[in-house]
Design a protein around this motif. Structure first.
Motif, PDB file in Angstrom:
ATOM      1  N   GLY A  57       0.810  -1.218   0.000  1.00 17.41           N
ATOM      2  CA  GLY A  57       0.000   0.000   0.000  1.00 17.41           C
ATOM      3  C   GLY A  57       0.837   1.259   0.000  1.00 17.41           C
ATOM      4  N   GLY A  58       1.948   1.243   0.705  1.00 17.13           N
ATOM      5  CA  GLY A  58       2.819   2.412   0.753  1.00 17.13           C
ATOM      6  C   GLY A  58       3.446   2.727  -0.586  1.00 17.13           C
ATOM      7  N   LEU A  59       3.789   1.682  -1.323  1.00 15.29           N
ATOM      8  CA  LEU A  59       4.352   1.880  -2.660  1.00 15.29           C
ATOM      9  C   LEU A  59       3.329   2.521  -3.582  1.00 15.29           C
ATOM     10  CD1 LEU A  59       6.622   1.404  -4.727  1.00 15.29           C
ATOM     11  CD2 LEU A  59       5.605  -0.840  -5.138  1.00 15.29           C
ATOM     12  N   LEU A  60       2.108   2.018  -3.552  1.00 16.45           N
ATOM     13  CA  LEU A  60       1.049   2.603  -4.391  1.00 16.45           C
ATOM     14  C   LEU A  60       0.740   4.035  -3.966  1.00 16.45           C
ATOM     15  CD1 LEU A  60      -1.338  -0.464  -4.702  1.00 16.45           C
ATOM     16  CD2 LEU A  60       0.231   0.453  -6.420  1.00 16.45           C
ATOM     17  N   LEU A  61       0.742   4.295  -2.666  1.00 18.00           N
ATOM     18  CA  LEU A  61       0.494   5.648  -2.167  1.00 18.00           C
ATOM     19  C   LEU A  61       1.607   6.600  -2.608  1.00 18.00           C
ATOM     20  CD1 LEU A  61      -1.304   7.446  -0.374  1.00 18.00           C
ATOM     21  CD2 LEU A  61       0.161   6.794   1.532  1.00 18.00           C
ATOM     22  N   ALA A  62       2.853   6.154  -2.526  1.00 14.46           N
ATOM     23  CA  ALA A  62       3.977   7.002  -2.938  1.00 14.46           C
ATOM     24  C   ALA A  62       3.930   7.305  -4.427  1.00 14.46           C
ATOM     25  CB  ALA A  62       5.289   6.318  -2.573  1.00 14.46           C
TER      26      ALA A  62
END
Length: 146
Positions: A57-62
Motif C-alpha cells: 500500500g505504501g508503494l502505491l500511495l507514494a
C-alpha cells in the motif's frame, strides 16, 4: 477586407510558437517552477519512507502522490514543463537518497519495493510529461473551417 470577404490576418501572431523570439519567463512562473522542483524533492523523500514502511500500500500511495504532483504541476502551469520540473526534483532527490553514506547508512534497501519505487516513479513521470495536454489554440481561431 481581403478579396474573399474576410478581414486580413493579424501578422503579429502569425506562425507557430517556435517561430516567436524567446522571452524571459515571468517571475511568477519562475517561482512556481522552483516551488514545484522543491515539492518534487519533498514527495520523493516522503515516498521513500512510506513505500518501505507499508510495502504494497505504501508503494502505491507514494507513486500516486508522485503522479498527483506531476499532473498537478502540468495543470497549474499549463505546459509540459510543469510536469518535468517536479519530476526532475523527484529524480534528483531519489538518486541522492540511493547513495550510501560513509557510515554505511542508506535509505533504500536492495529489495523489490525500492526498485519498483524507482522504476515506477520514472515511468509515472514520463507518462505525465508526455501524455499530458500540451498547449492548444483556444477560441474560434482553432476552428479554421468556420
Amino acid at each position: 477586407m481581403s478579396a474573399k470577404g474576410r478581414p486580413p490576418a493579424d501578422r503579429t501572431n502569425a506562425g507557430s510558437a517556435l517561430a516567436q523570439p524567446l522571452r524571459m519567463p515571468s517571475p511568477a512562473r519562475i517561482a512556481a517552477h522552483l516551488g514545484l522542483f522543491l515539492l518534487g524533492g519533498v514527495v520523493a523523500v516522503a515516498g521513500s519512507l512510506v513505500q518501505s514502511g507499508w510495502f504494497p500500500g505504501g508503494l502505491l500511495l507514494a507513486l500516486a502522490a508522485a503522479a498527483g504532483l506531476f499532473l498537478g504541476g502540468l495543470r497549474a502551469t499549463g505546459g509540459r514543463a510543469g510536469a518535468v520540473v517536479p519530476a526532475a526534483g523527484w529524480m534528483i532527490a531519489v538518486v541522492l537518497l540511493t547513495s550510501s553514506r560513509p557510515e554505511g547508512d542508506f535509505l533504500f534497501a536492495a529489495g523489490a519495493g525500492s526498485y519498483l519505487f524507482l522504476l515506477g516513479g520514472m515511468t509515472v513521470a514520463v507518462m505525465c510529461a508526455t501524455l499530458g495536454g500540451g498547449r492548444q489554440p483556444g477560441g474560434a481561431a482553432a476552428r479554421l473551417g468556420k
